[in-house]
Design a protein around this motif. Structure first.
Motif, mmCIF file in Angstrom:
data_model
loop_
_atom_site.group_PDB
_atom_site.id
_atom_site.type_symbol
_atom_site.label_atom_id
_atom_site.label_comp_id
_atom_site.label_asym_id
_atom_site.label_seq_id
_atom_site.Cartn_x
_atom_site.Cartn_y
_atom_site.Cartn_z
ATOM 1 N N ILE A 170 -19.473 30.593 -62.645
ATOM 2 C CA ILE A 170 -19.126 32.052 -61.998
ATOM 3 C C ILE A 170 -17.717 32.425 -62.498
ATOM 4 O O ILE A 170 -16.598 31.612 -62.182
ATOM 5 N N ASN A 171 -17.655 33.517 -63.076
ATOM 6 C CA ASN A 171 -16.555 34.076 -63.575
ATOM 7 C C ASN A 171 -16.095 35.107 -62.710
ATOM 8 O O ASN A 171 -16.671 36.042 -62.382
ATOM 9 N N LEU A 172 -14.821 34.811 -62.459
ATOM 10 C CA LEU A 172 -14.218 35.891 -61.344
ATOM 11 C C LEU A 172 -12.903 36.311 -61.641
ATOM 12 O O LEU A 172 -12.175 35.478 -62.591
ATOM 13 N N HIS A 173 -12.268 37.395 -61.555
ATOM 14 C CA HIS A 173 -10.951 38.033 -61.596
ATOM 15 C C HIS A 173 -10.313 38.071 -60.165
ATOM 16 O O HIS A 173 -10.946 38.638 -59.429
ATOM 17 N N GLY A 174 -9.034 37.619 -60.056
ATOM 18 C CA GLY A 174 -8.204 37.699 -59.023
ATOM 19 C C GLY A 174 -6.937 38.221 -59.261
ATOM 20 O O GLY A 174 -6.567 38.435 -60.418
ATOM 21 N N PHE A 175 -6.335 38.792 -58.217
ATOM 22 C CA PHE A 175 -4.910 39.469 -58.444
ATOM 23 C C PHE A 175 -3.870 38.803 -57.443
ATOM 24 O O PHE A 175 -3.944 38.731 -56.214
ATOM 25 N N ALA A 176 -2.783 38.415 -58.048
ATOM 26 C CA ALA A 176 -1.600 37.882 -57.256
ATOM 27 C C ALA A 176 -0.141 38.035 -57.851
ATOM 28 O O ALA A 176 -0.555 38.259 -59.131
ATOM 29 N N GLU A 177 0.645 38.003 -57.047
ATOM 30 C CA GLU A 177 2.224 38.169 -57.703
ATOM 31 C C GLU A 177 2.330 36.894 -58.723
ATOM 32 O O GLU A 177 2.864 37.279 -59.882
ATOM 33 N N THR A 178 1.783 35.675 -58.608
ATOM 34 C CA THR A 178 1.888 34.621 -59.368
ATOM 35 C C THR A 178 0.659 33.924 -59.331
ATOM 36 O O THR A 178 0.194 33.750 -58.285
ATOM 37 N N VAL A 179 0.436 33.101 -60.373
ATOM 38 C CA VAL A 179 -0.723 32.058 -60.434
ATOM 39 C C VAL A 179 -0.503 30.808 -59.459
ATOM 40 O O VAL A 179 -1.406 30.441 -58.900
ATOM 41 N N GLU A 180 0.931 30.563 -59.323
ATOM 42 C CA GLU A 180 1.089 29.625 -58.683
ATOM 43 C C GLU A 180 0.895 29.554 -56.986
ATOM 44 O O GLU A 180 0.320 28.937 -56.239
ATOM 45 N N GLU A 181 0.453 30.986 -56.521
ATOM 46 C CA GLU A 181 0.458 31.059 -55.257
ATOM 47 C C GLU A 181 -1.047 30.885 -54.738
ATOM 48 O O GLU A 181 -1.682 30.553 -53.786
ATOM 49 N N VAL A 182 -1.912 31.032 -55.999
ATOM 50 C CA VAL A 182 -3.273 30.825 -55.882
ATOM 51 C C VAL A 182 -3.460 29.299 -56.056
ATOM 52 O O VAL A 182 -4.177 28.905 -55.261
ATOM 53 N N ILE A 183 -2.898 28.764 -56.809
ATOM 54 C CA ILE A 183 -2.886 27.345 -56.979
ATOM 55 C C ILE A 183 -2.683 26.715 -55.501
ATOM 56 O O ILE A 183 -3.397 25.835 -55.263
ATOM 57 N N ILE A 184 -1.298 27.269 -54.963
ATOM 58 C CA ILE A 184 -1.095 26.653 -53.565
ATOM 59 C C ILE A 184 -2.296 26.969 -52.667
ATOM 60 O O ILE A 184 -2.542 26.054 -51.639
ATOM 61 N N ARG A 185 -2.742 28.023 -52.790
ATOM 62 C CA ARG A 185 -3.931 28.580 -51.622
ATOM 63 C C ARG A 185 -5.036 27.389 -52.067
ATOM 64 O O ARG A 185 -5.672 26.929 -50.896
ATOM 65 N N LEU A 186 -5.471 27.507 -53.049
ATOM 66 C CA LEU A 186 -6.516 26.392 -53.235
ATOM 67 C C LEU A 186 -6.104 24.937 -52.914
ATOM 68 O O LEU A 186 -6.897 24.419 -52.134
ATOM 69 N N GLY A 187 -4.787 24.563 -53.102
ATOM 70 C CA GLY A 187 -4.442 23.203 -52.638
ATOM 71 C C GLY A 187 -4.506 23.067 -51.126
ATOM 72 O O GLY A 187 -4.894 22.033 -50.500
ATOM 73 N N ASP A 188 -4.161 24.081 -50.471
ATOM 74 C CA ASP A 188 -4.292 24.183 -48.898
ATOM 75 C C ASP A 188 -5.793 23.760 -48.538
ATOM 76 O O ASP A 188 -5.719 23.318 -47.383
ATOM 77 N N ARG A 189 -6.612 24.160 -49.459
ATOM 78 C CA ARG A 189 -8.037 23.980 -48.923
ATOM 79 C C ARG A 189 -8.659 22.819 -49.497
ATOM 80 O O ARG A 189 -9.804 22.594 -49.369
ATOM 81 N N GLY A 212 -16.941 24.734 -57.197
ATOM 82 C CA GLY A 212 -17.597 25.901 -56.394
ATOM 83 C C GLY A 212 -18.583 25.411 -55.377
ATOM 84 O O GLY A 212 -19.116 24.032 -55.456
ATOM 85 N N PRO A 213 -19.185 25.989 -54.535
ATOM 86 C CA PRO A 213 -20.404 25.585 -53.889
ATOM 87 C C PRO A 213 -21.568 25.218 -54.625
ATOM 88 O O PRO A 213 -21.674 25.868 -55.826
ATOM 89 N N ASP A 214 -22.486 24.388 -54.165
ATOM 90 C CA ASP A 214 -23.566 24.264 -54.822
ATOM 91 C C ASP A 214 -23.380 23.653 -56.458
ATOM 92 O O ASP A 214 -24.250 24.085 -57.225
ATOM 93 N N ASP A 215 -22.192 22.779 -56.648
ATOM 94 C CA ASP A 215 -21.904 22.208 -57.926
ATOM 95 C C ASP A 215 -21.676 23.385 -59.023
ATOM 96 O O ASP A 215 -22.142 23.314 -60.076
ATOM 97 N N THR A 216 -21.439 24.433 -58.740
ATOM 98 C CA THR A 216 -21.139 25.681 -59.395
ATOM 99 C C THR A 216 -19.541 25.342 -59.900
ATOM 100 O O THR A 216 -18.718 24.531 -59.644
ATOM 101 N N GLU A 217 -19.299 25.828 -61.297
ATOM 102 C CA GLU A 217 -17.833 25.730 -61.858
ATOM 103 C C GLU A 217 -17.373 27.335 -61.717
ATOM 104 O O GLU A 217 -17.652 28.322 -62.302
ATOM 105 N N ILE A 218 -16.218 27.443 -60.999
ATOM 106 C CA ILE A 218 -15.490 29.001 -60.738
ATOM 107 C C ILE A 218 -14.228 29.016 -61.965
ATOM 108 O O ILE A 218 -13.665 27.774 -61.899
#
Length: 208
Positions: free
Chosen positions: A109-128, A155-161
């Motif tokens: 599954i291909n997504l585009h996301g938007f953030a000030e830095t990629v690090e904050e997304v990595i941290i958010r994923l780590g929190d989960r 991702g869910p159901d053995d998907t790759e995000i």
């Protein structure tokens, strides 16, 4: 009346589409070269454009759709919607084959996301509790082109995000598509939910 050259291009496009859907090749250029090899055509000749391959891909997806593939398509859309909900602060958008209605062999599954830095997304994923791999994509246009980081995680159901992370102002202008050079199509969560509803409405077997 089709010329021999145009018929050859059509056959190459159809074979490239088959290779993409059945063999899991994701690069259109590679799929076209393999198609030329399979059909005994000189790959240095005029190969079909990416847009021709995409048209053949969409047609093949439609012709060979089954109850199982339609169900799997909806399942991937639902998985995309769930990830988009959980990462809503990054305003994710669905892009790529799934948006077009193409079910590839790989559950990507291909997504585009938007953030000030990629690090904050990595941290958010780590929190989960989500570990991710990092990489970089290059888009055409503007000198050396645009280099953008992406994150890959389960991702869910053995998907790759595969989440490509653009600066926050990148939401206003999509990068050029590798297919036709035009701005890539992007779809927000509401649009993904509409795709799911449309798929269910058009498939009587979905009432399960």
């Amino acid at each position: 009346m089709a010329t021999p050259e145009s018929r050859t291009r059509q056959l190459l496009a159809e074979e490239a589409a088959r290779i993409i859907l059945e063999e899991g090749v994701r690069d259109y250029g590679l799929a076209k070269r393999k198609a030329a090899e399979h059909l005994g055509v000189d790959a240095r000749r005029d190969l079909p454009a990416n847009t021709e391959v995409e048209s053949a891909l969409l047609e093949r997806s439609r012709l060979f759709a089954t109850a199982d593939t339609r169900r799997e398509y909806r399942d991937r859309l639902r998985a995309a919607a769930l990830v988009m909900e959980r990462l809503s602060e990054f305003e994710p958008r669905l892009v790529g084959p799934l948006l077009l209605g193409v079910l590839q062999p790989q559950a990507v599954i291909n997504l585009h996301g938007f953030a000030e830095t990629v690090e904050e997304v990595i941290i958010r994923l780590g929190d989960r509790g989500i570990a991710c791999h990092t990489g970089e994509r290059q888009y055409r246009g503007g000198g050396a082109g645009l280099r953008v980081p992406y994150l890959s995680f389960r991702g869910p159901d053995d998907t790759e995000i595969e989440l490509t992370v653009f600066p926050t102002d990148g939401i206003r202008q999509a990068p050029p598509s590798p297919i036709d050079g035009r701005p890539m199509r992007r779809l927000g969560l509401a649009g993904v939910r509409e795709l799911i509803a449309e798929s269910e409405a058009n498939d009587p077997a979905s009432a399960d």
